[in-house]
Each structure stands twice: as structure tokens, then as C-alpha cells.
Design an enzyme around this catalytic site. Structure first.
Site, PDB file in Angstrom:
ATOM      1  N   GLU A  41      -7.179   3.485  -4.895  1.00 40.61           N
ATOM      2  CA  GLU A  41      -8.236   3.779  -3.937  1.00 40.61           C
ATOM      3  C   GLU A  41      -9.051   4.921  -4.529  1.00 40.61           C
ATOM      4  O   GLU A  41      -8.823   6.098  -4.261  1.00 40.61           O
ATOM      5  CB  GLU A  41      -7.682   4.197  -2.567  1.00 40.61           C
ATOM      6  CG  GLU A  41      -8.790   4.184  -1.531  1.00 40.61           C
ATOM      7  CD  GLU A  41      -8.651   5.199  -0.408  1.00 40.61           C
ATOM      8  OE1 GLU A  41      -9.508   5.207   0.476  1.00 40.61           O
ATOM      9  OE2 GLU A  41      -7.710   6.001  -0.431  1.00 40.61           O
ATOM     10  N   ASP A  84       0.866  -1.171   0.000  1.00 38.61           N
ATOM     11  CA  ASP A  84       0.000   0.000   0.000  1.00 38.61           C
ATOM     12  C   ASP A  84       0.907   1.226   0.000  1.00 38.61           C
ATOM     13  O   ASP A  84       1.703   1.406   0.919  1.00 38.61           O
ATOM     14  CB  ASP A  84      -0.848  -0.038   1.284  1.00 38.61           C
ATOM     15  CG  ASP A  84      -2.094   0.808   1.212  1.00 38.61           C
ATOM     16  OD1 ASP A  84      -2.035   1.893   0.612  1.00 38.61           O
ATOM     17  OD2 ASP A  84      -3.120   0.394   1.777  1.00 38.61           O
ATOM     18  N   HIS A 104     -11.074  -1.614   4.992  1.00 36.30           N
ATOM     19  CA  HIS A 104     -10.786  -1.209   6.373  1.00 36.30           C
ATOM     20  C   HIS A 104     -11.327   0.179   6.726  1.00 36.30           C
ATOM     21  O   HIS A 104     -11.049   0.682   7.806  1.00 36.30           O
ATOM     22  CB  HIS A 104      -9.269  -1.255   6.593  1.00 36.30           C
ATOM     23  CG  HIS A 104      -8.542  -0.283   5.714  1.00 36.30           C
ATOM     24  ND1 HIS A 104      -8.382  -0.488   4.353  1.00 36.30           N
ATOM     25  CD2 HIS A 104      -7.988   0.916   5.974  1.00 36.30           C
ATOM     26  CE1 HIS A 104      -7.751   0.551   3.839  1.00 36.30           C
ATOM     27  NE2 HIS A 104      -7.490   1.409   4.791  1.00 36.30           N
ATOM     28  N   ASP A 105     -12.057   0.792   5.802  1.00 37.10           N
ATOM     29  CA  ASP A 105     -12.593   2.133   6.052  1.00 37.10           C
ATOM     30  C   ASP A 105     -14.115   2.183   6.148  1.00 37.10           C
ATOM     31  O   ASP A 105     -14.666   3.238   6.460  1.00 37.10           O
ATOM     32  CB  ASP A 105     -12.170   3.098   4.924  1.00 37.10           C
ATOM     33  CG  ASP A 105     -10.688   3.414   4.929  1.00 37.10           C
ATOM     34  OD1 ASP A 105     -10.075   3.422   6.007  1.00 37.10           O
ATOM     35  OD2 ASP A 105     -10.131   3.651   3.831  1.00 37.10           O
ATOM     36  N   ASP A 162      -2.847   4.848  -2.251  1.00 38.20           N
ATOM     37  CA  ASP A 162      -3.738   5.430  -1.249  1.00 38.20           C
ATOM     38  C   ASP A 162      -4.166   6.850  -1.640  1.00 38.20           C
ATOM     39  O   ASP A 162      -3.336   7.654  -2.086  1.00 38.20           O
ATOM     40  CB  ASP A 162      -2.983   5.481   0.090  1.00 38.20           C
ATOM     41  CG  ASP A 162      -3.815   6.009   1.223  1.00 38.20           C
ATOM     42  OD1 ASP A 162      -4.879   5.426   1.478  1.00 38.20           O
ATOM     43  OD2 ASP A 162      -3.413   6.999   1.859  1.00 38.20           O
TER      44      ASP A 162
HETATM   45  O1  ISL Z   1     -12.114   6.392   5.616  1.00 38.93           O
HETATM   46  C1  ISL Z   1     -12.773   7.139   4.962  1.00 38.93           C
HETATM   47  C2  ISL Z   1     -14.120   7.394   5.409  1.00 38.93           C
HETATM   48  O2  ISL Z   1     -14.356   6.702   6.600  1.00 38.93           O
HETATM   49  C3  ISL Z   1     -12.281   7.752   3.725  1.00 38.93           C
HETATM   50  O3  ISL Z   1     -12.633   9.052   3.624  1.00 38.93           O
HETATM   51  C4  ISL Z   1     -10.787   7.587   3.667  1.00 38.93           C
HETATM   52  O4  ISL Z   1     -10.199   8.255   4.716  1.00 38.93           O
HETATM   53  C5  ISL Z   1     -10.189   8.109   2.397  1.00 38.93           C
HETATM   54  O5  ISL Z   1     -10.813   7.467   1.370  1.00 38.93           O
HETATM   55  C6  ISL Z   1      -8.703   7.799   2.316  1.00 38.93           C
HETATM   56  O6  ISL Z   1      -8.443   6.547   2.834  1.00 38.93           O
HETATM   57  C7  ISL Z   1      -7.120   6.112   2.867  1.00 38.93           C
HETATM   58  O7  ISL Z   1      -6.224   7.107   3.336  1.00 38.93           O
HETATM   59  C8  ISL Z   1      -6.422   7.515   4.686  1.00 38.93           C
HETATM   60  C9  ISL Z   1      -6.483   6.328   5.632  1.00 38.93           C
HETATM   61  O8  ISL Z   1      -6.900   6.768   6.912  1.00 38.93           O
HETATM   62  C10 ISL Z   1      -7.427   5.275   5.142  1.00 38.93           C
HETATM   63  O9  ISL Z   1      -7.403   4.156   5.993  1.00 38.93           O
HETATM   64  C11 ISL Z   1      -6.992   4.902   3.757  1.00 38.93           C
HETATM   65  O10 ISL Z   1      -7.721   3.831   3.220  1.00 38.93           O
HETATM   66  C12 ISL Z   1      -5.278   8.434   5.004  1.00 38.93           C
HETATM   67  O11 ISL Z   1      -4.071   7.880   4.554  1.00 38.93           O
END
Ligand code: ISL
Ligand code: CA
Length: 571
Positions: A294, A132, A353-354, A234
Site C-alpha cells: 500500500e 492483508d 476501499h479508501d 498495509d
Molecule cells: O484512507 C486514507 C485516506 O482516506 C488513507 O490515508 C489511508 O488511511 C492510509 O493510506 C492507510 O490505509 C490503510 O490503513 C488504514 C486503514 O484505515 C485503511 O483502510 C487501509 O487501507 C489503517 O490501518
């Protein structure tokens, strides 16, 4: 109440237009014919959240050796590639999405030699490794940022986004962080503000600086050299910001922190993102690596752009809109048709995971497990690459913290109780009924869900009706039917409000799928198909669904999948 509908002529229309569809499908990006699909188009991907997968040393945090110990499980499930969320050295403010060294492994997860062993053990089992890449920002503890903030003349000053306030005490503009609060943090040492789309501990890199780009390209090369098959990129849409710093439009309602909501118009989705993606792809191509995005998009046309003109950007932008769909045949049908017809190779995701776990998100509160099984059958029989999320295969549930003081995800603490954060979908994998679900011999960093004694991989592995067994069978069927790997997707009975049904066809191989998204039994007419493809051989059914007298009788939330053979009249 029984509801009857028909597949009638749909099948025939579908079969006749098969050739036209085929040519579109066979343009798979590399210029190769579908029969020579790239490995990632045939693969089943599996996302691992390393902290929560398997702990080998009893410190309560999952690690690389833990993952190695579960490779046989993944192999048996049918997984071809694992994507691990960030395991680089990090202060863990955002659990690894705040990186302080891109070319190392955090000691809590192991060492570089553990990583090399993981890659080679995975390869031995035919499993590729995807990392990632946090491209948008680093940790505020990264040496680049430490230098950047040290002086306005620092070598890395322009590696991040520094701006003056609009006036004494005034921020540069109205932009907010999506994790709450202003997107600007003042830094008294040099009397400027730095920009962060996420937490203040995650300063955004300045992608307009070629030195930043080259540094990130080198990071990817370094890992490709260690055997990594690709990256999940990401937060790609946040790479660039408006150079004029125009204020975002304010929207009705409140954001997570209670501030007025805004459209992040000038902070995300700038056209320059595509230049960066083409450059990252260029480097990936040197190693025949893949890029997974993502890509939280608002529309299918936006999703399509991430493949790039002439497929020069990401091979696998994720369709994350799928996670936001309602569980209903018409909603799913409409969305799938749009994605399937968008021209790129679809990448279907039902959880990560989000977001809340698929089982609860699509579930109706009463039939969640049955619904999760239907979603599994759908994800694994569509035309496109599935990316699973650990625990989905055993039907894990979202288990939110009960008290604010137990919350680990900082967004959950900030937005409590309106939003309890993302801990609920990150609880430890439930392996068996032993101490802490077999995840750790110690105390897990997040509590194991209370249902682990009955809901776990060991128990389900012995139950032929479990969702885990369903996943194994579905993946097995997918592997052995060419139609499911590269076949065209043709929706059937498109007016049916309750049953989602479709045909997948590749040459002489065809598979029909019928999924009941309702809580009542449904009957589907099988007639239409008999003119082109017939002689169904049932591959998989749930709830006693079966073909009876030329009709498919679907149990409530039933699944029916059958292989078909071409009849002589179908030429
Ligand atoms: O998690 C979200 C909503 O609950 C999304 O807005 C998310 O934060 C966004 O899509 C980006 O996600 C990624 O980058 C973030 C990280 O916290 C997330 O886990 C990751 O998937 C920051 O690096
Ligand atoms: Ca550990």
C-alpha cells in the site's frame, strides 16, 4: 466537431526501439525472461472487502462462505487472485485494520477451517489468495498491547512506542494522527504517552524492536503454511518514526479534524522502512510468496524505491498515484510513461476501499459510465498487473451516507460534513435485483445503493453492452494476447490532447489500443503502423468506434483495440 490526429512515425520509432525495451522489460525481478513471467505478472487481482461482498448467514455482514459462493463468478470474470482486506479477529474500530489476533479469523467472517476451504476452493479454480497484513499497528485490545500498557516493566512494553510528555500536561511533540487529533494518547496507568499514526485504538508497533519484527515474520510464515500466496502490506510507509521526535513542519490549511495541517515528515517514509521490507521479502521468498504494497507515493521515483535495490523489496508496490489522476489523455499518458519507464513491474490500481469509486472519481458527472469503460480498457491493456476493486466491474457508484448518524467509518463521523468517510466506496456488492441486491437475506451493515435494481451483476451479465461484459471481454483478450501480458508499451501520437493510444509488442504479437478521453468523436490516422505492423484485426470496440479508410474513428469516449500482424518489411 471531428478532430484528426496522426500516429504517423511514432509507430515506426516504437517498433525499431523494441529490442532495447525488451531487455529492460525482461528484467522482471526474478531474473527470469519475460516469457517465463511469474504468475503474478500475468494475473488479474481483485480486492474483496469481506464485510461487503456476500453474506452467507443473514447477519448482514459478508463472510468467507459468502466469498466461496462467488468464486465461480470471479472465475468467469477472469480473476486469478483475490486480496481480502483484514478478516482477523478485531474490535472493528477501523473495520479489521485493528487486529487482535493475527493467526485467526474473526467469528463474524467464519473460522480457520472456513478459511482453509476458501483457499482450496479458490485454488481449484486457479485463484490464489492474498491476505492483508496490518504491519504498522495492532488493536489496543491485542494481548501484546494489553501487556505493554500494564507496567513500564512489562515484557511487551517496548513492543509499542511509549514516550514521556515534554512537561506536565505537554505532549511529546506536535505529531498528529492522520485520522485526526494528536498522535499521542496519555495512559495514566504508567504515566506515559503511546504513539498511534491512526486511531488511538490502533497503537503503532515498535519496529525498532527485533522481537516485534520476528513476531510479524512468524505471522507471515504461519499463513504461507496455510496456502496464502502473499500479502498486501498495509500502511508500510508508517513503520518507523524519528527517534529524536522532531516536530513536523506545519502547513497552511486544516486537517480532517480542523487542526492545522502538517507535513508528516518525521512520522512516515523513514529510510528504515526499506530494511523492514527487505526482511519481510526474505521470509516471503522462503515460500515463493509475493508482497504487494500500500504505497501512497508522491512521485514515481519514490515508487521505484519500493521495489528495492536489485528488486529485494516488494514485487508489487501499488501505483496509487493513478487514483489521483485526472481523466485526460495527456495526464494519463505522462504518468503511464513515467511508471512504465521506472524499471519495476507496474501495478495499476484505479480504486480501493479508501477512495471514492473509480466511476465517480474519473467521471465528469455526465458520462461516468462511459469513462469507467475507458478506464477499464486502459487498466487491462497496460504493461503491468491490474488490481481491481469489487464492484468496479459492474460500475458501482460511491454512495455516501446522507446523515451523520448513519456514518460507520469513524473518520466520516469526525470530519462530517467536510469528509463523509469511506462508507461510500464500501457499500454491499450488487449481485441481483432481489432483496438487498442479493447481498444478504437480512439487514446489511451498510445500506445497499439505491440503484441496485438496474445496476447489478445479474442484469449486466445479460447485457452485451454492460461494463461487466466489457470487463469479461477485456480480461479474455488480455489472457490470449502475449503482447498484452508481457509486451513493451509504446505511446503513439503523443501530442494528441484527446486520444490516448499505444502499442504493445511481444515478438510477433502486437496489440494497438486507442482510447478517446473526450466527449467528441475523434479520428486517428493509422498510417504509421503500416510500415511495421498492419492487418489490424479488431478485438474490441465501444460506441461503434471502427477502422474506416485507414483511420480509426473513435466514438465519444470510444475504445478501439486491435491485434496487428508484423509485415515483411518489419524485420
Ligand atoms: O484512507 C486514507 C485516506 O482516506 C488513507 O490515508 C489511508 O488511511 C492510509 O493510506 C492507510 O490505509 C490503510 O490503513 C488504514 C486503514 O484505515 C485503511 O483502510 C487501509 O487501507 C489503517 O490501518
Ligand atoms: Ca455473515
Amino acid at each position: 466537431m471531428k478532430v484528426r490526429s496522426t500516429w504517423a512515425t511514432a509507430g515506426v520509432v516504437a517498433l525499431c526501439s523494441c529490442g532495447a525495451h525488451t531487455s529492460a522489460v525482461r528484467d522482471v525481478g526474478s531474473g527470469a525472461a519475460a516469457l517465463e513471467q511469474d504468475w503474478w505478472q500475468r494475473a488479474v487481482f481483485y480486492e474483496i472487502y469481506p464485510r461487503s461482498f456476500s453474506d452467507s448467514n443473514g447477519d448482514g455482514i459478508g463472510d468467507l462462505d459468502g466469498i466461496v459462493s462467488k468464486l465461480d463468478y470471479l472465475k468467469e470474470l477472469g480473476v486469478d487472485a483475490i486480496w481480502m482486506t483484514p478478516c482477523f479477529p478485531s474490535p472493528q474500530v477501523d473495520f479489521g485494520y485493528d487486529v487482535l489476533d493475527y493467526e485467526n479469523i474473526d467469528p463474524m467472517y467464519g473460522s480457520l477451517s472456513d478459511f482453509d476451504r476458501l483457499v482450496s476452493e479458490a485454488n481449484k479454480r486457479g485463484i490464489r489468495t492474498i491476505l492483508d497484513l496490518v504491519v504498522n499497528h495492532t488493536s489496543d485490545k491485542h494481548p501484546w498491547f494489553v501487556d505493554s500498557r500494564s507496567s513500564r516493566a512489562a515484557a511487551h512494553r517496548d513492543w509499542y512506542v511509549w514516550r514521556d510528555g515534554k512537561g506536565p500536561g505537554a505532549l511529546p511533540n506536535n505529531w498528529t494522527s492522520i485520522f485526526g487529533g494528536p498522535a499521542w494518547t496519555p495512559d495514566p496507568a504508567t504515566d506515559q504517552y503511546y504513539y498511534h499514526y491512526f486511531f488511538p485504538q490502533q497503537p503503532d508497533l515498535n519496529w525498532r524492536n527485533p522481537a516485534v519484527q520476528n513476531a510479524m515474520f512468524d505471522v507471515t510464515r504461519w499463513w504461507y503454511g496455510r496456502g496464502v500466496a502473499g500479502f498486501r502490506l498495509d500502511a508500510v510507509d508508517a513503520l518507523y518514526e524519528d527517534p529524536q521526535l522532531r516536530d513536523n513542519p506545519v502547513l497552511p490549511g486544516e486537517d480532517l479534524s480542523g487542526a492545522p495541517r502538517q507535513e508528516h515528515k518525521y512520522q512516515t517514509k523513514l529510510p528504515e522502512v526499506h530494511d523492514a521490507l527487505r526482511a519481510l521479502r526474505h521470509v516471503a521468498d522462503e515460500s515463493r510468496a509475493i508482497l504487494i504494497g500500500e504505497t501512497w507515493t508522491d512521485s514515481v521515483s519514490e515508487l521505484r524505491e519500493y521495489y528495492g535495490v536489485s528488486r529485494t523489496e516488494m514485487q508489487m508496490p501499488m501505483d496509487l498515484m493513478f487514483t489521483q489522476l485526472r481523466f485526460s489523455a495527456p495526464a494519463l499518458r505522462e504518468h503511464i510513461a513515467a511508471v512504465d519507464g521506472a524499471g519495476g513491474w507496474p501495478v495499476y490500481v484505479i480504486g480501493n476501499h479508501d477512495v471514492a469509486r473509480a466511476r465517480d472519481r474519473y467521471g465528469d458527472g455526465q458520462h461516468d459510465l462511459d469513462i469507467a469503460k475507458v478506464m477499464a480498457a486502459l487498466q487491462l491493456t497496460l504493461r503491468g498487473t491490474p488490481i481491481m476493486y469489487y464492484g468496479e466491474e459492474i460500475g458501482m457508484k460511491t454512495t455516501d451516507p446522507v446523515r451523520r448518524e448513519d456514518v460507520k467509518d469513524p473518520i466520516g463521523r469526525l470530519a462530517w460534513p467536510k469528509f463523509k468517510g469511506r462508507d461510500g466506496e464500501r457499500t454491499p456488492m450488487q449481485w441481483d435485483a432481489s432483496h438487498e441486491a442479493g447481498f444478504t437475506s437480512g439487514v446489511p451493515w451498510l445500506p445497499v445503493a439505491p440503484d441496485y435494481q438496474s445496476l447489478n451483476a445479474a442484469v449486466e451479465g445479460r447485457d452485451p453492452d454492460s461494463i461487466l461484459e466489457l470487463y469479461r471481454r477485456l480480461i479474455g483478450i488480455r489472457r490470449t494476447h502475449q503482447a498484452l501480458l508481457d509486451g513493451t508499451y509504446t505511446p503513439l501520437a503523443e501530442a494528441d490532447p484527446n486520444v490516448l493510444s499505444y502499442l504493445r509488442v511481444s515478438g510477433d504479437d502486437a496489440v494497438a489500443v486507442a482510447l478517446n478521453t473526450s466527449a467528441s468523436p475523434q479520428d486517428v490516422d493509422f498510417d504509421g503502423l503500416q510500415r511495421g505492423y498492419a492487418f489490424p484485426e479488431t478485438l474490441l470496440t465501444t460506441g461503434g468506434s471502427a477502422l474506416r479508410g485507414g483511420r480509426i474513428s473513435l466514438a465519444p469516449f470510444g475504445v478501439w483495440i486491435a491485434a496487428l500482424r508484423r509485415t515483411s518489411s518489419a524485420n
